[in-house]
Design a protein around this motif. Structure first.
Motif, PDB file in Angstrom:
ATOM      1  N   ILE A  97       0.847  -1.200   0.000  1.00 14.89           N
ATOM      2  CA  ILE A  97       0.000   0.000   0.000  1.00 14.89           C
ATOM      3  C   ILE A  97       0.882   1.250   0.000  1.00 14.89           C
ATOM      4  O   ILE A  97       0.625   2.204  -0.737  1.00 14.89           O
ATOM      5  CB  ILE A  97      -0.984  -0.008   1.193  1.00 14.89           C
ATOM      6  N   GLN A  98       1.938   1.262   0.804  1.00 14.48           N
ATOM      7  CA  GLN A  98       2.873   2.401   0.809  1.00 14.48           C
ATOM      8  C   GLN A  98       3.503   2.586  -0.567  1.00 14.48           C
ATOM      9  O   GLN A  98       3.608   3.712  -1.062  1.00 14.48           O
ATOM     10  CB  GLN A  98       3.959   2.198   1.858  1.00 14.48           C
ATOM     11  N   ASN A  99       3.924   1.487  -1.203  1.00 13.48           N
ATOM     12  CA  ASN A  99       4.522   1.564  -2.538  1.00 13.48           C
ATOM     13  C   ASN A  99       3.507   2.095  -3.555  1.00 13.48           C
ATOM     14  O   ASN A  99       3.846   2.928  -4.400  1.00 13.48           O
ATOM     15  CB  ASN A  99       5.031   0.196  -2.993  1.00 13.48           C
ATOM     16  N   TYR A 100       2.276   1.612  -3.481  1.00 15.13           N
ATOM     17  CA  TYR A 100       1.219   2.052  -4.389  1.00 15.13           C
ATOM     18  C   TYR A 100       0.972   3.554  -4.226  1.00 15.13           C
ATOM     19  O   TYR A 100       0.917   4.295  -5.212  1.00 15.13           O
ATOM     20  CB  TYR A 100      -0.066   1.266  -4.108  1.00 15.13           C
ATOM     21  N   GLU A 101       0.802   3.999  -2.975  1.00 17.66           N
ATOM     22  CA  GLU A 101       0.519   5.415  -2.729  1.00 17.66           C
ATOM     23  C   GLU A 101       1.702   6.301  -3.099  1.00 17.66           C
ATOM     24  O   GLU A 101       1.504   7.440  -3.541  1.00 17.66           O
ATOM     25  CB  GLU A 101       0.083   5.630  -1.276  1.00 17.66           C
ATOM     26  N   ALA A 102       2.908   5.801  -2.964  1.00 20.01           N
ATOM     27  CA  ALA A 102       4.083   6.574  -3.389  1.00 20.01           C
ATOM     28  C   ALA A 102       4.075   6.759  -4.900  1.00 20.01           C
ATOM     29  O   ALA A 102       4.465   7.813  -5.410  1.00 20.01           O
ATOM     30  CB  ALA A 102       5.371   5.875  -2.947  1.00 20.01           C
ATOM     31  N   ALA A 103       3.593   5.759  -5.620  1.00 16.68           N
ATOM     32  CA  ALA A 103       3.567   5.828  -7.082  1.00 16.68           C
ATOM     33  C   ALA A 103       2.336   6.566  -7.617  1.00 16.68           C
ATOM     34  O   ALA A 103       2.435   7.304  -8.598  1.00 16.68           O
ATOM     35  CB  ALA A 103       3.612   4.419  -7.674  1.00 16.68           C
ATOM     36  N   PHE A 104       1.172   6.379  -6.978  1.00 17.56           N
ATOM     37  CA  PHE A 104      -0.087   6.870  -7.547  1.00 17.56           C
ATOM     38  C   PHE A 104      -0.835   7.869  -6.676  1.00 17.56           C
ATOM     39  O   PHE A 104      -1.868   8.385  -7.082  1.00 17.56           O
ATOM     40  CB  PHE A 104      -1.023   5.694  -7.842  1.00 17.56           C
ATOM     41  N   GLY A 105      -0.363   8.138  -5.475  1.00 19.38           N
ATOM     42  CA  GLY A 105      -1.052   9.051  -4.564  1.00 19.38           C
ATOM     43  C   GLY A 105      -1.952   8.287  -3.602  1.00 19.38           C
ATOM     44  O   GLY A 105      -2.111   7.075  -3.715  1.00 19.38           O
ATOM     45  N   PRO A 106      -2.550   9.004  -2.650  1.00 19.24           N
ATOM     46  CA  PRO A 106      -3.369   8.359  -1.621  1.00 19.24           C
ATOM     47  C   PRO A 106      -4.558   7.604  -2.224  1.00 19.24           C
ATOM     48  O   PRO A 106      -5.155   8.048  -3.197  1.00 19.24           O
ATOM     49  CB  PRO A 106      -3.871   9.512  -0.754  1.00 19.24           C
ATOM     50  N   ILE A 107      -4.871   6.482  -1.634  1.00 14.14           N
ATOM     51  CA  ILE A 107      -6.058   5.719  -2.023  1.00 14.14           C
ATOM     52  C   ILE A 107      -7.254   6.421  -1.396  1.00 14.14           C
ATOM     53  O   ILE A 107      -7.257   6.705  -0.199  1.00 14.14           O
ATOM     54  CB  ILE A 107      -5.953   4.258  -1.538  1.00 14.14           C
ATOM     55  N   THR A 108      -8.246   6.721  -2.215  1.00  8.14           N
ATOM     56  CA  THR A 108      -9.422   7.437  -1.710  1.00  8.14           C
ATOM     57  C   THR A 108     -10.657   6.563  -1.818  1.00  8.14           C
ATOM     58  O   THR A 108     -10.744   5.669  -2.653  1.00  8.14           O
ATOM     59  CB  THR A 108      -9.654   8.738  -2.498  1.00  8.14           C
ATOM     60  N   LYS A 109     -11.609   6.849  -0.954  1.00 12.80           N
ATOM     61  CA  LYS A 109     -12.875   6.145  -0.943  1.00 12.80           C
ATOM     62  C   LYS A 109     -13.887   6.974  -1.720  1.00 12.80           C
ATOM     63  O   LYS A 109     -14.077   8.155  -1.423  1.00 12.80           O
ATOM     64  CB  LYS A 109     -13.332   5.968   0.507  1.00 12.80           C
ATOM     65  N   PRO A 110     -14.548   6.409  -2.736  1.00 17.07           N
ATOM     66  CA  PRO A 110     -15.512   7.196  -3.518  1.00 17.07           C
ATOM     67  C   PRO A 110     -16.680   7.656  -2.659  1.00 17.07           C
ATOM     68  O   PRO A 110     -17.159   6.909  -1.805  1.00 17.07           O
ATOM     69  CB  PRO A 110     -16.001   6.222  -4.590  1.00 17.07           C
ATOM     70  N   GLN A 111     -17.109   8.866  -2.892  1.00 13.29           N
ATOM     71  CA  GLN A 111     -18.264   9.424  -2.198  1.00 13.29           C
ATOM     72  C   GLN A 111     -19.447   9.377  -3.167  1.00 13.29           C
ATOM     73  O   GLN A 111     -19.537  10.196  -4.066  1.00 13.29           O
ATOM     74  CB  GLN A 111     -17.986  10.868  -1.751  1.00 13.29           C
ATOM     75  N   VAL A 112     -20.333   8.409  -2.994  1.00 10.79           N
ATOM     76  CA  VAL A 112     -21.459   8.228  -3.900  1.00 10.79           C
ATOM     77  C   VAL A 112     -22.470   9.349  -3.702  1.00 10.79           C
ATOM     78  O   VAL A 112     -22.928   9.600  -2.589  1.00 10.79           O
ATOM     79  CB  VAL A 112     -22.129   6.851  -3.665  1.00 10.79           C
ATOM     80  N   GLY A 113     -22.792  10.048  -4.789  1.00  9.11           N
ATOM     81  CA  GLY A 113     -23.807  11.094  -4.752  1.00  9.11           C
ATOM     82  C   GLY A 113     -23.352  12.396  -4.116  1.00  9.11           C
ATOM     83  O   GLY A 113     -24.156  13.286  -3.895  1.00  9.11           O
ATOM     84  N   VAL A 114     -22.084  12.545  -3.796  1.00 12.80           N
ATOM     85  CA  VAL A 114     -21.575  13.756  -3.165  1.00 12.80           C
ATOM     86  C   VAL A 114     -20.541  14.373  -4.093  1.00 12.80           C
ATOM     87  O   VAL A 114     -19.621  13.698  -4.543  1.00 12.80           O
ATOM     88  CB  VAL A 114     -20.919  13.441  -1.794  1.00 12.80           C
ATOM     89  N   LYS A 115     -20.693  15.673  -4.385  1.00 10.43           N
ATOM     90  CA  LYS A 115     -19.743  16.346  -5.267  1.00 10.43           C
ATOM     91  C   LYS A 115     -18.752  17.135  -4.435  1.00 10.43           C
ATOM     92  O   LYS A 115     -18.893  18.328  -4.232  1.00 10.43           O
ATOM     93  CB  LYS A 115     -20.479  17.271  -6.239  1.00 10.43           C
ATOM     94  N   LYS A 116     -17.782  16.437  -3.915  1.00 10.78           N
ATOM     95  CA  LYS A 116     -16.685  17.078  -3.197  1.00 10.78           C
ATOM     96  C   LYS A 116     -15.459  16.205  -3.364  1.00 10.78           C
ATOM     97  O   LYS A 116     -15.528  15.065  -3.821  1.00 10.78           O
ATOM     98  CB  LYS A 116     -17.020  17.307  -1.722  1.00 10.78           C
ATOM     99  N   LYS A 117     -14.319  16.732  -2.960  1.00  7.78           N
ATOM    100  CA  LYS A 117     -13.059  16.004  -3.086  1.00  7.78           C
ATOM    101  C   LYS A 117     -13.100  14.742  -2.216  1.00  7.78           C
ATOM    102  O   LYS A 117     -13.442  14.817  -1.038  1.00  7.78           O
ATOM    103  CB  LYS A 117     -11.907  16.913  -2.658  1.00  7.78           C
ATOM    104  N   PRO A 118     -12.759  13.575  -2.799  1.00  8.70           N
ATOM    105  CA  PRO A 118     -12.768  12.340  -1.998  1.00  8.70           C
ATOM    106  C   PRO A 118     -11.765  12.408  -0.855  1.00  8.70           C
ATOM    107  O   PRO A 118     -10.712  13.011  -0.979  1.00  8.70           O
ATOM    108  CB  PRO A 118     -12.361  11.256  -2.996  1.00  8.70           C
ATOM    109  N   GLU A 119     -12.129  11.786   0.249  1.00 13.08           N
ATOM    110  CA  GLU A 119     -11.242  11.736   1.413  1.00 13.08           C
ATOM    111  C   GLU A 119     -10.447  10.438   1.388  1.00 13.08           C
ATOM    112  O   GLU A 119     -10.874   9.447   0.806  1.00 13.08           O
ATOM    113  CB  GLU A 119     -12.074  11.794   2.699  1.00 13.08           C
ATOM    114  N   ALA A 120      -9.296  10.442   2.053  1.00  9.88           N
ATOM    115  CA  ALA A 120      -8.484   9.231   2.156  1.00  9.88           C
ATOM    116  C   ALA A 120      -9.275   8.159   2.906  1.00  9.88           C
ATOM    117  O   ALA A 120     -10.058   8.465   3.794  1.00  9.88           O
ATOM    118  CB  ALA A 120      -7.176   9.529   2.874  1.00  9.88           C
ATOM    119  N   VAL A 121      -9.055   6.907   2.550  1.00  6.08           N
ATOM    120  CA  VAL A 121      -9.744   5.805   3.201  1.00  6.08           C
ATOM    121  C   VAL A 121      -9.283   5.718   4.652  1.00  6.08           C
ATOM    122  O   VAL A 121      -8.096   5.651   4.924  1.00  6.08           O
ATOM    123  CB  VAL A 121      -9.442   4.467   2.473  1.00  6.08           C
ATOM    124  N   GLN A 122     -10.247   5.741   5.577  1.00  2.32           N
ATOM    125  CA  GLN A 122      -9.900   5.641   6.991  1.00  2.32           C
ATOM    126  C   GLN A 122     -10.624   4.492   7.673  1.00  2.32           C
ATOM    127  O   GLN A 122     -10.121   3.912   8.602  1.00  2.32           O
ATOM    128  CB  GLN A 122     -10.223   6.949   7.712  1.00  2.32           C
TER     129      GLN A 122
END
Length: 131
Positions: A97-122
């Motif tokens: 996961i650290q290697n992936y995020e270093a290459a592609f950025g933080p993994i985010t959780k999609p916000q269904v039906g919400v128009k705002k910037k996705p938050e990091a998966v917590q």
């Protein structure tokens, strides 16, 4: 010859060679009946002896009269491992996961039906992707 090769481990009878690090070669083999499974989530638990992780997929089926959505959760496969293997799996996943995020950025959780910037998966939800 005083060195013998046995299952990838180099062995020697010389005392000075005992201090050298022994090497092991692991060959990964996929049997003919090997199967890959895609999963959107996991359920499981543990006992004093093992950890069990069941990987599943959800399929929306219908909506009942009250408007409640009915989802069929299909358990695709289960992995049973020792506590030590579970710890090693956590370490392996964290590193990847650290290697992936270093290459592609933080993994985010999609916000269904919400128009705002996705938050990091917590945290994880009980029903992923259908709320």
């Amino acid at each position: 010859m005083d060195k013998e090769k046995n299952e990838g481990v180099v062995m020697s009878d010389k005392p000075e060679d005992a201090k050298k690090k022994k090497t092991v070669r692991i060959e990964l083999h996929k049997p003919e009946d090997f199967k890959q499974v895609y999963s959107i989530g996991a359920v499981g638990g543990h006992s004093p002896y093992d950890f069990r992780i069941g990987f599943y997929n959800d399929m929306p089926m219908a909506t009942d009269k009250s408007g409640e959505q009915i989802i069929q959760r299909r358990l695709e496969t289960e992995v049973i491992m020792s506590p030590l293997a579970a710890v090693e799996l956590v370490r392996w996943l964290n590193q990847h996961i650290q290697n992936y995020e270093a290459a592609f950025g933080p993994i985010t959780k999609p916000q269904v039906g919400v128009k705002k910037k996705p938050e990091a998966v917590q945290d994880s939800t009980e029903i992923q992707g259908y709320m």
